[in-house]
Design a protein around this motif. Structure first.
Motif, mmCIF file in Angstrom:
data_model
loop_
_atom_site.group_PDB
_atom_site.id
_atom_site.type_symbol
_atom_site.label_atom_id
_atom_site.label_comp_id
_atom_site.label_asym_id
_atom_site.label_seq_id
_atom_site.Cartn_x
_atom_site.Cartn_y
_atom_site.Cartn_z
ATOM 1 N N UNK A 66 0.833 -1.200 0.000
ATOM 2 C CA UNK A 66 0.000 0.000 0.000
ATOM 3 C C UNK A 66 0.874 1.260 0.000
ATOM 4 N N UNK A 67 1.934 1.248 0.810
ATOM 5 C CA UNK A 67 2.851 2.383 0.848
ATOM 6 C C UNK A 67 3.524 2.567 -0.502
ATOM 7 N N UNK A 68 3.955 1.456 -1.087
ATOM 8 C CA UNK A 68 4.619 1.517 -2.387
ATOM 9 C C UNK A 68 3.693 2.126 -3.431
ATOM 10 N N UNK A 69 2.450 1.643 -3.499
ATOM 11 C CA UNK A 69 1.498 2.161 -4.480
ATOM 12 C C UNK A 69 1.222 3.644 -4.265
ATOM 13 N N UNK A 70 1.098 4.045 -3.022
ATOM 14 C CA UNK A 70 0.837 5.459 -2.715
ATOM 15 C C UNK A 70 2.024 6.322 -3.120
ATOM 16 N N UNK A 71 3.232 5.880 -2.812
ATOM 17 C CA UNK A 71 4.431 6.656 -3.110
ATOM 18 C C UNK A 71 4.742 6.726 -4.603
ATOM 19 N N UNK A 72 4.305 5.739 -5.378
ATOM 20 C CA UNK A 72 4.606 5.689 -6.809
ATOM 21 C C UNK A 72 3.379 5.933 -7.684
ATOM 22 N N UNK A 73 2.339 6.481 -7.099
ATOM 23 C CA UNK A 73 1.079 6.696 -7.806
ATOM 24 C C UNK A 73 1.270 7.516 -9.084
#
Length: 65
Positions: free
Chosen positions: A6-13
């Protein structure tokens, strides 16, 4: 501590949106030599999708619990 997906997706949105829009702009006529670069982009995007699909297979989903 490892980063959650979830953090990865948010940071690389923004990056993911840019890659999606780049992919959607690829011309559909791939048999012409002037589209050779675009065809390479499709192969790269396809490979990336397969990697993401593989990673996703390790993530527990609500329906599989």
């Amino acid at each position: 501590m490892p980063q959650t997906y979830q953090q990865y997706l948010k940071e690389h949105h923004e990056q993911h949106l840019k890659e999606l829009f780049d992919f959607l702009q690829i011309p559909s006529v791939s048999s012409l030599s002037e589209h050779q670069t675009d065809v390479r982009k499709v192969f790269f995007a396809r490979k990336k999708c397969r990697v993401l699909q593989y990673i996703n297979s390790f993530i527990p989903h609500k329906n599989s619990i």
